[in-house]
Design a protein around this motif. Sequence first.
Motif, short mmCIF file in Angstrom:
data_model
loop_
_atom_site.label_atom_id
_atom_site.label_comp_id
_atom_site.label_asym_id
_atom_site.label_seq_id
_atom_site.Cartn_x
_atom_site.Cartn_y
_atom_site.Cartn_z
N TYR A 242 41.99 44.68 8.85
CA TYR A 242 42.40 43.40 8.28
C TYR A 242 43.05 42.50 9.35
CZ TYR A 242 41.86 45.99 3.90
OH TYR A 242 41.38 46.76 2.87
N ALA A 243 43.83 43.12 10.23
CA ALA A 243 44.50 42.34 11.28
C ALA A 243 43.51 41.80 12.31
CB ALA A 243 45.56 43.20 11.96
N ASN A 244 42.41 42.52 12.53
CA ASN A 244 41.44 42.13 13.56
C ASN A 244 40.35 41.20 13.04
OD1 ASN A 244 42.88 43.82 15.17
ND2 ASN A 244 41.18 45.10 15.80
N LYS B 28 41.35 36.01 8.74
CA LYS B 28 42.33 35.06 9.25
C LYS B 28 41.96 33.64 8.85
CE LYS B 28 43.79 37.83 13.24
NZ LYS B 28 43.79 37.94 14.72
N LYS C 121 38.30 40.81 1.55
CA LYS C 121 39.08 41.98 1.94
C LYS C 121 38.50 43.25 1.33
CE LYS C 121 43.95 43.38 2.27
NZ LYS C 121 45.34 43.04 1.88
N ASN D 108 44.50 48.62 7.75
CA ASN D 108 45.41 47.55 8.19
C ASN D 108 44.97 46.96 9.53
OD1 ASN D 108 47.02 47.86 5.92
ND2 ASN D 108 48.35 49.37 6.89
N LYS D 109 44.48 47.84 10.41
CA LYS D 109 44.00 47.37 11.71
C LYS D 109 42.76 46.50 11.54
CE LYS D 109 42.74 49.09 16.31
NZ LYS D 109 42.59 50.30 17.18
#
Length: 411
Positions: A36-38, A43, A124, A33-34
């Motif tokens: 994907y967020a970074n 994005k 992803k 999750n980290k």
Amino acid sequence: MSSNRFFKTLSVFFLVTANFSITSAATREELENKLYANSLELKSLESEVQAQENRKNSGYSSFMPSLNAVGGWAKNKTDEDDEKGMVGYLQGSANIFSGLSGLSQLNLEKQKLSLAQVNYELRKQALREELTEVLTSMISLHRLEKILDEEYKITQTQKVMAAKKVSAGLTSQVDNLEFELRESEIQIQRRNIAQLHDEAHQKLNSLFNAEIKDNELDSLEFRTLESLKQNRSAKHHQNHPENKKAIIEEEIAQSEKQGFTSELLPKLDLTYAFGRLTPSEEKLKYNESEVALTLTIPLFSGLDSYWKRKASVANVAAKELSKTQTQLNTKALFKRLNTKFSELMDLYQIYQKKAASSEKYYNLTLAEYKRGVKNSPDLVGATERYFDTKKKSIEIQKEIELLSVQLDQFN
């Protein structure tokens, strides 16, 4: 610093680091999750999905009537009179039939949205594979460090036994040299592991665009082989995202062809206007209205629509062939990964049995060495075989988990 003190210092360091980082260790899911967020690339793809969602919503506008306010100065010239002056009116229109161009455009935008979503999922999945490769490398390196620590301690014990035999005159100085050589080999392996560990950590930091501390990885372990086996049940080669992408690209080509075909068909529109339609220099009176049902038949457009449609037909044929090739490729990939996964699972079981036999052989050799039946090369060989089997088992576990993540694309 002596080699003994060096390994003791390293052992203390890892013990202190482990105790310090228990509360800050991250799970595999948290790291994913980290990541994907970074990820700036994710994005960007997410923004593309949102943009295409808005374009899809705009496609519904072709089915809605339009209303405009029109005002200004105009001049109408006829054989009998000239009319000039101000005009002002409300004008509305509704398309009754447009050769299905509106429907084709809406379908096209929906398909482009699906394609954007598939591209997002593909990236992803690629990030997840990259993360798994780095994490499994880190896990295997940490476990190899522990195995080498154990091997080093055993070698030290064997070295002491050899020294006693040499001092008692039961064997020659060769025994001491044998264990010193083995000790040096272990030190070389530790140095190599330290270098690989540093490289893996740099890859991890690059992947996250941030520094990931070692204590965040302390609780990570390989997934159980049983869970990896169960995870294979619902997989099929047709589920691969590349297949979905190829199908959507063919559908997009079909919609584009329908759109160009619609340009060759008649269009039926209903228009309505109310207000001052005739130019007038007097005070405007909004007392005129007009209703029209118009049929537009394309006669000649410089063959633009003809050539566009012909090109779209060829594009559809190309996408159909590309889809078939993609399906063949993913089917072959699925079979290859499945076969390799099964082979590695069987190989892991063999190495587990070999590890048990190697341990038994090592213990028997050690006992015979103490009685003077076996010499130092025999003991070193048995020790090396025992620990090499354990190291190989770790490498196989790593390969199995990487294959499992690759097979996850077929869910």
